[in-house]
Write a protein that holds these residues in place. Structure first.
Motif, PDB file in Angstrom:
ATOM      1  N   THR A  62     -10.611  -0.931  -0.565  1.00 33.96           N
ATOM      2  CA  THR A  62     -11.904  -1.303   0.030  1.00 33.96           C
ATOM      3  C   THR A  62     -13.008  -1.253  -1.024  1.00 33.96           C
ATOM      4  O   THR A  62     -13.843  -2.159  -1.129  1.00 33.96           O
ATOM      5  N   ALA A  66       0.990   4.097  -2.862  1.00 30.62           N
ATOM      6  CA  ALA A  66       0.766   5.511  -2.541  1.00 30.62           C
ATOM      7  C   ALA A  66       1.892   6.377  -3.104  1.00 30.62           C
ATOM      8  O   ALA A  66       1.645   7.436  -3.699  1.00 30.62           O
ATOM      9  N   ALA A  76      -2.064   9.764  -0.621  1.00 30.65           N
ATOM     10  CA  ALA A  76      -1.889   9.294   0.751  1.00 30.65           C
ATOM     11  C   ALA A  76      -2.171   7.793   0.830  1.00 30.65           C
ATOM     12  O   ALA A  76      -2.971   7.259   0.060  1.00 30.65           O
ATOM     13  N   GLU A  77      -1.497   7.120   1.765  1.00 26.22           N
ATOM     14  CA  GLU A  77      -1.710   5.678   1.934  1.00 26.22           C
ATOM     15  C   GLU A  77      -3.170   5.390   2.283  1.00 26.22           C
ATOM     16  O   GLU A  77      -3.724   4.372   1.870  1.00 26.22           O
ATOM     17  N   LYS A  78      -3.795   6.300   3.049  1.00 23.86           N
ATOM     18  CA  LYS A  78      -5.206   6.116   3.399  1.00 23.86           C
ATOM     19  C   LYS A  78      -6.088   6.116   2.142  1.00 23.86           C
ATOM     20  O   LYS A  78      -7.064   5.361   2.048  1.00 23.86           O
ATOM     21  N   THR A  79      -5.712   6.931   1.159  1.00 24.57           N
ATOM     22  CA  THR A  79      -6.464   6.966  -0.106  1.00 24.57           C
ATOM     23  C   THR A  79      -6.369   5.623  -0.817  1.00 24.57           C
ATOM     24  O   THR A  79      -7.355   5.121  -1.367  1.00 24.57           O
ATOM     25  N   LYS A 115      -5.885   2.729   0.613  1.00 29.25           N
ATOM     26  CA  LYS A 115      -6.715   1.782   1.365  1.00 29.25           C
ATOM     27  C   LYS A 115      -8.192   1.944   1.011  1.00 29.25           C
ATOM     28  O   LYS A 115      -8.924   0.956   0.889  1.00 29.25           O
ATOM     29  N   ASN A 116      -8.623   3.184   0.832  1.00 34.57           N
ATOM     30  CA  ASN A 116     -10.017   3.427   0.450  1.00 34.57           C
ATOM     31  C   ASN A 116     -10.316   2.851  -0.932  1.00 34.57           C
ATOM     32  O   ASN A 116     -11.377   2.253  -1.154  1.00 34.57           O
ATOM     33  N   HIS A 117      -9.367   3.036  -1.855  1.00 37.54           N
ATOM     34  CA  HIS A 117      -9.538   2.472  -3.200  1.00 37.54           C
ATOM     35  C   HIS A 117      -9.650   0.944  -3.125  1.00 37.54           C
ATOM     36  O   HIS A 117     -10.473   0.343  -3.820  1.00 37.54           O
ATOM     37  N   ASN A 172       0.830  -1.210   0.000  1.00 38.79           N
ATOM     38  CA  ASN A 172       0.000   0.000   0.000  1.00 38.79           C
ATOM     39  C   ASN A 172       0.865   1.260   0.000  1.00 38.79           C
ATOM     40  O   ASN A 172       0.576   2.235  -0.688  1.00 38.79           O
ATOM     41  N   ARG A 173       1.934   1.250   0.803  1.00 39.43           N
ATOM     42  CA  ARG A 173       2.823   2.406   0.882  1.00 39.43           C
ATOM     43  C   ARG A 173       3.488   2.664  -0.483  1.00 39.43           C
ATOM     44  O   ARG A 173       3.587   3.801  -0.924  1.00 39.43           O
TER      45      ARG A 173
END
Length: 210
Positions: free
Chosen positions: A176, A161, A167-170, A172-174, A157-158
Motif C-alpha cells: 500500500t 511474507a 506477517a502477510e499483513k505487513t 500488504k502494508n508495504h 503476498n504469502r
C-alpha cells in the motif's frame, strides 16, 4: 573501429560509416579479447564500442585502449538507455554515448565530432538525465524495496511474507505504501514497472563475472 558482437549490427554501422565522407572503418571486433588484439594493430582514431559483450563490457575496451593508444577516443553504442550505463561510460572515459536506435547519419556526426576533439558526454549530461528521469523508488524504505523486487519475481503476498519472515499483513502494508509513493494503483503495475526498469537496465558485471 567497430566493436559489437552482432555481425549484422557491425555490418550495418560499417556501411553507414563507409558512405560518410571522410570516415573509414579500419577494423572490427566481436569481443573484448578480439578488440584488445586488434586496437594496437589498426590504431583507430575513434572506437565505437557496444556496452555488453560476450566476454566483458565495452568499458574494458575503453580502459585498455586508453593505456595502449591514449590518443584514441571512444564512443559507446548501446541499447541500454539508463543513467547507470551513462555514468559508467563517462567514468571509463567515453566521449559520447549513442543509442542503437539513432539514425545512421547521427552516428556519423557523433564520430566526426569526437574525432575533432569534442566531448558529447559529461557530468552535466548525467545530472540533466537524472533530473529529467526521477526515480519513483527513491523514497521507498529498504523493506519496501525488497517487497518491490519480490513482486517483480512473481511472488505472492504469502510467499513474500515467508521469504522476508514477516506477517502477510505487513507485506500488504508495504505494498500500500509503495504504491502511493510510486504513483501506481495496482500490484500488477508494480510487477510491470520492475520488468520494464530493472530487467532492461544495464549492470556492470561484478568482479570475475561477465
Amino acid at each position: 573501429m567497430i566493436v559489437d558482437d552482432h555481425e549484422v549490427v557491425r555490418r550495418g554501422i560499417a556501411e553507414v560509416i563507409e558512405r560518410s565522407e571522410g570516415l573509414t572503418v579500419v577494423g572490427e571486433a566481436s569481443s573484448v579479447a578480439e578488440a584488445h588484439r586488434r586496437v594496437p594493430l589498426v590504431r583507430p582514431d575513434v572506437l565505437l564500442v557496444d556496452l555488453q559483450l560476450p566476454d566483458g563490457t565495452g568499458l574494458d575496451i575503453i580502459t585498455e585502449a586508453a593505456r595502449v593508444l591514449p590518443e584514441a577516443r571512444a564512443v559507446v553504442l548501446t541499447s541500454f538507455d539508463d543513467d547507470d550505463a551513462v555514468a559508467a561510460a563517462l567514468a571509463a572515459g567515453a566521449k559520447a554515448f549513442v543509442l542503437k536506435s539513432v539514425r545512421g547519419a547521427e552516428i556519423a556526426d557523433v564520430i566526426r565530432a569526437v574525432a575533432a576533439g569534442r566531448t558529447l558526454l559529461d557530468d552535466r549530461t548525467v545530472t540533466r538525465r537524472q533530473d529529467a528521469h526521477p526515480d519513483p523508488t527513491a523514497d521507498l524504505t529498504p523493506s519496501e524495496l525488497k517487497v518491490l523486487d519480490l513482486i517483480g519475481e512473481g511472488l505472492s503476498n504469502r510467499e513474500i511474507a515467508d521469504r522476508l519472515g514477516v506477517a502477510e499483513k505487513t507485506v500488504k502494508n508495504h505494498i500500500t505504501s509503495l504504491l502511493a509513493k510510486m504513483g501506481l494503483q495496482r500490484r500488477t503495475q508494480v510487477a510491470a514497472w520492475v520488468a520494464a526498469h530493472r530487467g532492461g537496465r544495464w549492470r556492470a558485471p561484478s568482479e570475475g563475472q561477465h
